[in-house]
Write an enzyme that holds these catalytic residues in place. Sequence first.
Site, PDB file in Angstrom:
ATOM      1  N   GLY A 189      79.971  84.109 -37.396  1.00 43.33           N
ATOM      2  CA  GLY A 189      81.282  83.542 -37.084  1.00 43.33           C
ATOM      3  C   GLY A 189      81.892  82.902 -38.313  1.00 43.33           C
ATOM      4  N   GLN A 202      87.450  77.786 -43.296  1.00 44.16           N
ATOM      5  CA  GLN A 202      86.361  77.978 -44.257  1.00 44.16           C
ATOM      6  C   GLN A 202      86.798  78.799 -45.467  1.00 44.16           C
ATOM      7  OE1 GLN A 202      83.619  79.182 -40.824  1.00 44.16           O
ATOM      8  NE2 GLN A 202      82.174  78.366 -42.317  1.00 44.16           N
ATOM      9  N   CYS A 246      75.640  77.323 -40.702  1.00 41.16           N
ATOM     10  CA  CYS A 246      77.071  77.449 -41.021  1.00 41.16           C
ATOM     11  C   CYS A 246      77.201  78.022 -42.418  1.00 41.16           C
ATOM     12  CB  CYS A 246      77.737  76.071 -40.960  1.00 41.16           C
ATOM     13  SG  CYS A 246      79.495  76.098 -41.341  1.00 41.16           S
ATOM     14  N   LEU A 247      78.107  78.989 -42.590  1.00 38.62           N
ATOM     15  CA  LEU A 247      78.310  79.585 -43.915  1.00 38.62           C
ATOM     16  C   LEU A 247      78.803  78.551 -44.927  1.00 38.62           C
ATOM     17  CD1 LEU A 247      79.881  83.007 -42.881  1.00 38.62           C
ATOM     18  CD2 LEU A 247      77.593  82.620 -43.844  1.00 38.62           C
ATOM     19  N   HIS A 271      81.495  75.835 -32.120  1.00 39.49           N
ATOM     20  CA  HIS A 271      81.228  75.547 -33.531  1.00 39.49           C
ATOM     21  C   HIS A 271      82.456  75.904 -34.390  1.00 39.49           C
ATOM     22  CE1 HIS A 271      78.558  75.810 -37.268  1.00 39.49           C
ATOM     23  NE2 HIS A 271      79.651  76.456 -37.644  1.00 39.49           N
ATOM     24  N   GLU A 272      83.019  77.097 -34.150  1.00 35.44           N
ATOM     25  CA  GLU A 272      84.162  77.561 -34.958  1.00 35.44           C
ATOM     26  C   GLU A 272      85.417  76.738 -34.678  1.00 35.44           C
ATOM     27  OE1 GLU A 272      83.384  79.342 -37.313  1.00 35.44           O
ATOM     28  OE2 GLU A 272      81.484  80.124 -36.596  1.00 35.44           O
ATOM     29  N   HIS A 291      85.585  73.646 -36.666  1.00 36.74           N
ATOM     30  CA  HIS A 291      86.128  73.854 -38.014  1.00 36.74           C
ATOM     31  C   HIS A 291      87.645  73.693 -38.024  1.00 36.74           C
ATOM     32  CE1 HIS A 291      82.725  75.104 -40.468  1.00 36.74           C
ATOM     33  NE2 HIS A 291      82.346  76.005 -39.580  1.00 36.74           N
TER      34      HIS A 291
HETATM   35  C1  QAP Z   1      78.084  79.499 -36.629  1.00 38.72           C
HETATM   36  O1  QAP Z   1      77.188  80.479 -38.550  1.00 38.72           O
HETATM   37  C2  QAP Z   1      76.934  79.469 -35.660  1.00 38.72           C
HETATM   38  O2  QAP Z   1      72.796  78.905 -43.986  1.00 38.72           O
HETATM   39  C3  QAP Z   1      78.122  80.709 -37.510  1.00 38.72           C
HETATM   40  O3  QAP Z   1      72.187  80.809 -45.767  1.00 38.72           O
HETATM   41  C4  QAP Z   1      75.617  79.503 -36.101  1.00 38.72           C
HETATM   42  O4  QAP Z   1      77.287  82.583 -39.259  1.00 38.72           O
HETATM   43  C5  QAP Z   1      77.165  79.385 -34.341  1.00 38.72           C
HETATM   44  C6  QAP Z   1      74.528  81.713 -42.462  1.00 38.72           C
HETATM   45  C7  QAP Z   1      74.575  79.482 -35.199  1.00 38.72           C
HETATM   46  C8  QAP Z   1      76.135  79.382 -33.439  1.00 38.72           C
HETATM   47  C9  QAP Z   1      74.832  79.437 -33.853  1.00 38.72           C
HETATM   48  C10 QAP Z   1      74.053  80.443 -42.680  1.00 38.72           C
HETATM   49  C11 QAP Z   1      74.209  82.707 -43.375  1.00 38.72           C
HETATM   50  C12 QAP Z   1      75.393  82.039 -41.322  1.00 38.72           C
HETATM   51  C13 QAP Z   1      73.272  80.159 -43.777  1.00 38.72           C
HETATM   52  C14 QAP Z   1      76.822  81.487 -39.390  1.00 38.72           C
HETATM   53  C15 QAP Z   1      72.967  81.154 -44.695  1.00 38.72           C
HETATM   54  C16 QAP Z   1      73.435  82.427 -44.489  1.00 38.72           C
HETATM   55  C17 QAP Z   1      75.885  81.120 -40.452  1.00 38.72           C
HETATM   56 CO    CO Z   2      80.512  76.964 -39.522  1.00 43.43          CO
END
Ligand code: QAP
Ligand code: CO
Length: 169
Positions: A46, A51, A92-93, A134-135, A138
């Site tokens: 997401g 971001q 989180c990215l 979560h999004e 943001h």
């Molecule tokens: C939000 O997060 C989310 O640390 C989206 O090194 C996450 O896409 C919602 C990511 C979990 C619900 C559950 C994170 C990629 C991606 C990192 C992501 C990384 C590489 C996170």
């Molecule tokens: Co995030």
Amino acid sequence: MTVRDILTYPDPRLRTLAKPVEQVDDTIKILIEDMIETMYAADGIGLAASQVDEHLQLVVMDLSKERDAPRVFINPKITVLDEEKLPYEEGCLSVPGIYDEVERPREIKIEALDREGNPFTEIASGLLAVCIQHEMDHLNGKLFVDYLSKLKQDRARTKVTKLVKAQKA
Ligand code: QAP
Ligand code: CO
């Protein structure tokens, strides 16, 4: 399509309040395509426009295993249907390398516009419910680490700052 730079914690621009999308025009469509490409390039599930430093109410997501089912939420609104909160290990990215549990309402109703600007409604639970909440945080300038202890926030800030510096070097 272009992979855009993702802002990282604690960049103050991540705290900007996003404005509603007024019209789903060509500029928005390009932003949507760029956000999807950016999310895939970074291996995310997401991404919120905030971001990539575009402060508009726009979210892209792909929860499919094959990573071939991108979804778009424009001006999303949620209504909590079940106040019961469930913990989920989030990442989180914008906070790379940090994962921790956050509790959020387990069932919600999502109302949004799709990428053609048509309204839709969806009942969500599970990962979709976690991810959209979560999004949408943001879009309101909020990050998942804000739910953690001050100690964990300090550690996350140090770790992410170091990681970002190492990546640039
Ligand atoms: C939000 O997060 C989310 O640390 C989206 O090194 C996450 O896409 C919602 C990511 C979990 C619900 C559950 C994170 C990629 C991606 C990192 C992501 C990384 C590489 C996170
Ligand atoms: Co995030």
